[in-house]
Design a protein around this motif. Sequence first.
Motif, PDB file in Angstrom:
ATOM      1  N   VAL A  97       0.951   4.320  -2.841  1.00 38.32           N
ATOM      2  CA  VAL A  97       0.787   5.623  -2.280  1.00 38.32           C
ATOM      3  C   VAL A  97       1.864   6.483  -3.124  1.00 38.32           C
ATOM      4  O   VAL A  97       1.676   7.646  -3.575  1.00 38.32           O
ATOM      5  CB  VAL A  97       0.666   5.925  -0.953  1.00 38.32           C
ATOM      6  N   LEU A  98       3.205   5.937  -3.055  1.00 43.69           N
ATOM      7  CA  LEU A  98       4.441   6.861  -3.403  1.00 43.69           C
ATOM      8  C   LEU A  98       4.475   6.651  -4.913  1.00 43.69           C
ATOM      9  O   LEU A  98       5.341   7.715  -5.388  1.00 43.69           O
ATOM     10  CB  LEU A  98       5.584   6.470  -2.595  1.00 43.69           C
ATOM     11  N   THR A  99       3.923   5.730  -5.539  1.00 38.13           N
ATOM     12  CA  THR A  99       4.207   5.588  -6.895  1.00 38.13           C
ATOM     13  C   THR A  99       3.365   6.532  -7.697  1.00 38.13           C
ATOM     14  O   THR A  99       3.780   6.940  -8.854  1.00 38.13           O
ATOM     15  CB  THR A  99       3.635   3.922  -7.149  1.00 38.13           C
ATOM     16  N   TYR A 100       2.117   6.795  -7.187  1.00 39.46           N
ATOM     17  CA  TYR A 100       1.326   7.611  -8.105  1.00 39.46           C
ATOM     18  C   TYR A 100       1.811   9.177  -8.100  1.00 39.46           C
ATOM     19  O   TYR A 100       1.875   9.550  -9.494  1.00 39.46           O
ATOM     20  CB  TYR A 100      -0.107   7.769  -7.263  1.00 39.46           C
ATOM     21  N   PRO A 101       2.240   9.822  -6.977  1.00 41.18           N
ATOM     22  CA  PRO A 101       2.756  11.045  -7.357  1.00 41.18           C
ATOM     23  C   PRO A 101       4.093  11.077  -8.345  1.00 41.18           C
ATOM     24  O   PRO A 101       4.419  11.987  -9.202  1.00 41.18           O
ATOM     25  CB  PRO A 101       3.213  11.701  -6.085  1.00 41.18           C
ATOM     26  N   LEU A 102       4.980  10.089  -8.110  1.00 38.02           N
ATOM     27  CA  LEU A 102       6.072   9.888  -8.895  1.00 38.02           C
ATOM     28  C   LEU A 102       5.738   9.380 -10.344  1.00 38.02           C
ATOM     29  O   LEU A 102       6.549  10.253 -11.320  1.00 38.02           O
ATOM     30  CB  LEU A 102       7.011   8.608  -8.174  1.00 38.02           C
TER      31      LEU A 102
ATOM     32  N   CYS B 189       0.846  -1.113   0.108  1.00 36.11           N
ATOM     33  CA  CYS B 189       0.208  -0.048   0.102  1.00 36.11           C
ATOM     34  C   CYS B 189       0.794   1.275   0.090  1.00 36.11           C
ATOM     35  O   CYS B 189       0.556   2.269  -0.666  1.00 36.11           O
ATOM     36  CB  CYS B 189      -1.025   0.054   0.999  1.00 36.11           C
ATOM     37  N   PHE B 190       1.916   1.286   0.765  1.00 34.81           N
ATOM     38  CA  PHE B 190       2.790   2.306   0.963  1.00 34.81           C
ATOM     39  C   PHE B 190       3.495   2.528  -0.437  1.00 34.81           C
ATOM     40  O   PHE B 190       3.544   3.713  -0.915  1.00 34.81           O
ATOM     41  CB  PHE B 190       3.857   2.273   1.983  1.00 34.81           C
ATOM     42  N   SER B 191       4.019   1.534  -1.058  1.00 38.77           N
ATOM     43  CA  SER B 191       4.397   1.556  -2.529  1.00 38.77           C
ATOM     44  C   SER B 191       3.562   2.436  -3.670  1.00 38.77           C
ATOM     45  O   SER B 191       3.851   2.994  -4.353  1.00 38.77           O
ATOM     46  CB  SER B 191       5.164   0.302  -2.952  1.00 38.77           C
TER      47      SER B 191
END
Length: 80
Positions: free
Chosen positions: A47-52, A43-45
């Motif tokens: 969440v961080l993948t979308y803005p990247l 889940c954390f990955s």
Amino acid sequence: FVTLLYVSFGAFVYTCYGDAVPSIITLALPVGTKTTLVKIGLCFSLVLTYPLMMFPVFEILEGHWGRALFQQPPQQLIDE
């Protein structure tokens, strides 16, 4: 590196469970603390993948439309 991690995780789960693996792979893991940590990590990955992923898109749009909007004086934008 990330692709290798996903492929190794998929291969590990397939060797453990065979053809009985559900389409959502984390449901095949046993219930426990490690499984919860894996799910939280995924889940954390996400969440961080979308803005990247969206950063280059926003940069292109800002460069394309931002110049047109912000180079004109503010009063001219109101009058049009």
